[in-house]
Design a protein around this motif. Sequence first.
Motif, PDB file in Angstrom:
ATOM      1  N   ASP A 204       0.778  -1.085  -0.113  1.00  0.00           N
ATOM      2  CA  ASP A 204       0.011   0.049   0.012  1.00  0.00           C
ATOM      3  C   ASP A 204       0.935   1.243   0.025  1.00  0.00           C
ATOM      4  O   ASP A 204       0.328   2.375  -0.332  1.00  0.00           O
ATOM      5  N   ASN A 205       2.075   1.212   0.689  1.00  0.00           N
ATOM      6  CA  ASN A 205       2.933   2.399   0.488  1.00  0.00           C
ATOM      7  C   ASN A 205       4.345   2.048  -0.325  1.00  0.00           C
ATOM      8  O   ASN A 205       5.430   2.053   0.119  1.00  0.00           O
ATOM      9  N   LEU A 209       8.265   2.799   0.349  1.00  0.00           N
ATOM     10  CA  LEU A 209       9.260   1.640   0.515  1.00  0.00           C
ATOM     11  C   LEU A 209      10.292   1.523  -0.829  1.00  0.00           C
ATOM     12  O   LEU A 209      11.543   1.087  -0.621  1.00  0.00           O
ATOM     13  N   ALA A 210       9.773   2.191  -2.082  1.00  0.00           N
ATOM     14  CA  ALA A 210      10.938   2.104  -3.235  1.00  0.00           C
ATOM     15  C   ALA A 210      11.704   3.010  -2.780  1.00  0.00           C
ATOM     16  O   ALA A 210      13.049   2.751  -3.169  1.00  0.00           O
ATOM     17  N   THR A 223      13.932  -6.582  -0.320  1.00  0.00           N
ATOM     18  CA  THR A 223      12.767  -5.961  -0.511  1.00  0.00           C
ATOM     19  C   THR A 223      11.211  -6.772   0.153  1.00  0.00           C
ATOM     20  O   THR A 223      10.458  -6.343   0.443  1.00  0.00           O
ATOM     21  N   GLU A 224      11.641  -8.272  -0.569  1.00  0.00           N
ATOM     22  CA  GLU A 224      10.152  -9.030  -0.280  1.00  0.00           C
ATOM     23  C   GLU A 224       9.849  -9.070   1.503  1.00  0.00           C
ATOM     24  O   GLU A 224       8.771  -9.085   1.542  1.00  0.00           O
ATOM     25  N   ALA A 225      10.934  -9.108   2.076  1.00  0.00           N
ATOM     26  CA  ALA A 225      10.992  -9.096   3.351  1.00  0.00           C
ATOM     27  C   ALA A 225      10.378  -7.750   4.256  1.00  0.00           C
ATOM     28  O   ALA A 225       9.747  -7.837   4.980  1.00  0.00           O
ATOM     29  N   LEU A 226      10.811  -6.742   3.400  1.00  0.00           N
ATOM     30  CA  LEU A 226      10.603  -5.437   3.781  1.00  0.00           C
ATOM     31  C   LEU A 226       8.888  -5.267   3.509  1.00  0.00           C
ATOM     32  O   LEU A 226       8.342  -4.640   4.414  1.00  0.00           O
ATOM     33  N   VAL A 227       8.487  -5.746   2.375  1.00  0.00           N
ATOM     34  CA  VAL A 227       7.070  -5.641   2.170  1.00  0.00           C
ATOM     35  C   VAL A 227       6.017  -6.506   3.036  1.00  0.00           C
ATOM     36  O   VAL A 227       5.235  -5.953   3.641  1.00  0.00           O
ATOM     37  N   GLY A 232       7.384  -0.388   7.715  1.00  0.00           N
ATOM     38  CA  GLY A 232       6.903   1.006   8.399  1.00  0.00           C
ATOM     39  C   GLY A 232       5.864   1.608   8.006  1.00  0.00           C
ATOM     40  O   GLY A 232       5.298   2.667   8.422  1.00  0.00           O
ATOM     41  N   ALA A 233       4.734   0.720   7.310  1.00  0.00           N
ATOM     42  CA  ALA A 233       3.598   1.208   7.085  1.00  0.00           C
ATOM     43  C   ALA A 233       2.557   1.402   8.152  1.00  0.00           C
ATOM     44  O   ALA A 233       2.830   0.987   9.263  1.00  0.00           O
ATOM     45  N   ARG A 234       1.709   2.254   8.030  1.00  0.00           N
ATOM     46  CA  ARG A 234       0.778   2.381   9.157  1.00  0.00           C
ATOM     47  C   ARG A 234       0.227   1.114   9.658  1.00  0.00           C
ATOM     48  O   ARG A 234      -0.234   0.310   8.943  1.00  0.00           O
TER      49      ARG A 234
END
Length: 297
Positions: A204-205, A209-210, A223-227, A232-234
């Motif tokens: 959604d963010n 993230l990019a 990146t996959e782990a971050l998503v 850090g998304a709400r």
Amino acid sequence: MAENKRDKRGLGRGLSALMADVAPVEDPSTDVPAGGHETVVAVELITPNEDQPRRTFDDEQLNDLANSIREKGIIQPLILRPHPRKANQYQIVAGERRWRAAQIANLHELPAIVRDYSETEMLEIAIIENIQRAELNSIEEAAGYRQLMDRFGHTQEKISEALGKSRSHIANLLRLLNLPDDVQEMVKGGSLSAGHARALVTADNASELARKIVKGGLSVRATEALVKSGGGARKSAPKAARGKDADTTALENDLSAATGLKISIDHGKSGESGRVSIDYPNLDDLDRICQLLSASR
């Protein structure tokens, strides 16, 4: 929408037939498109197609091609049509990169196949040639597939068969067009790879993230782990979205891949009713939604 339908009816030729016109051949003289003739045309009588889908040409690649032309000549002839507005001149249907490189190589005449193409056929061939020959980034390639689907009514299956690409490859690239414009620009500019972009499709963010990915030089796996972690998304993500079953999520992904738009399905409490939501990033995509819905009537 009426113009779109007229284009499809007026084309009158299959995608495979058009592919035959731009497919590389070892001996061009043995594969002249039906109704065309091979000739030699002076460079100054050739003009590019103003509607060429590819607007940028890499100077280094053009110079490499020019060096190859100096050594081996033009192996694959250009495909031209008589210019619709300029007497005794020709317009490029396929081969603009070769035409540009030939000028760098100081060639004065070029082998060409001349054929009467309609405006619609010329655009379709230009899109096909870009997908087949040019080193497109993932967003440009996806946009080419989307044009073939929207303007000419080709299905993913038909494109897959004609271009020799797997359906999953086409579907995965089409999903990249759901990304925000700024993320797509990062892919075009090379700061994000296609693998990074695919991982961001469900976020959604994605823009936030990019920027983190580029700044931190993260790998695709990171990146996959971050998503997956939310990056850090709400934390106020809707419960319905978090609680969707695997079948619903898979259906959302299939519909999104088929349309190139972000689609979400939310079931009601009874489980017998619900809501399908389609997100569109711009008015062009809204018009495309209207065309898709109208076509089903």
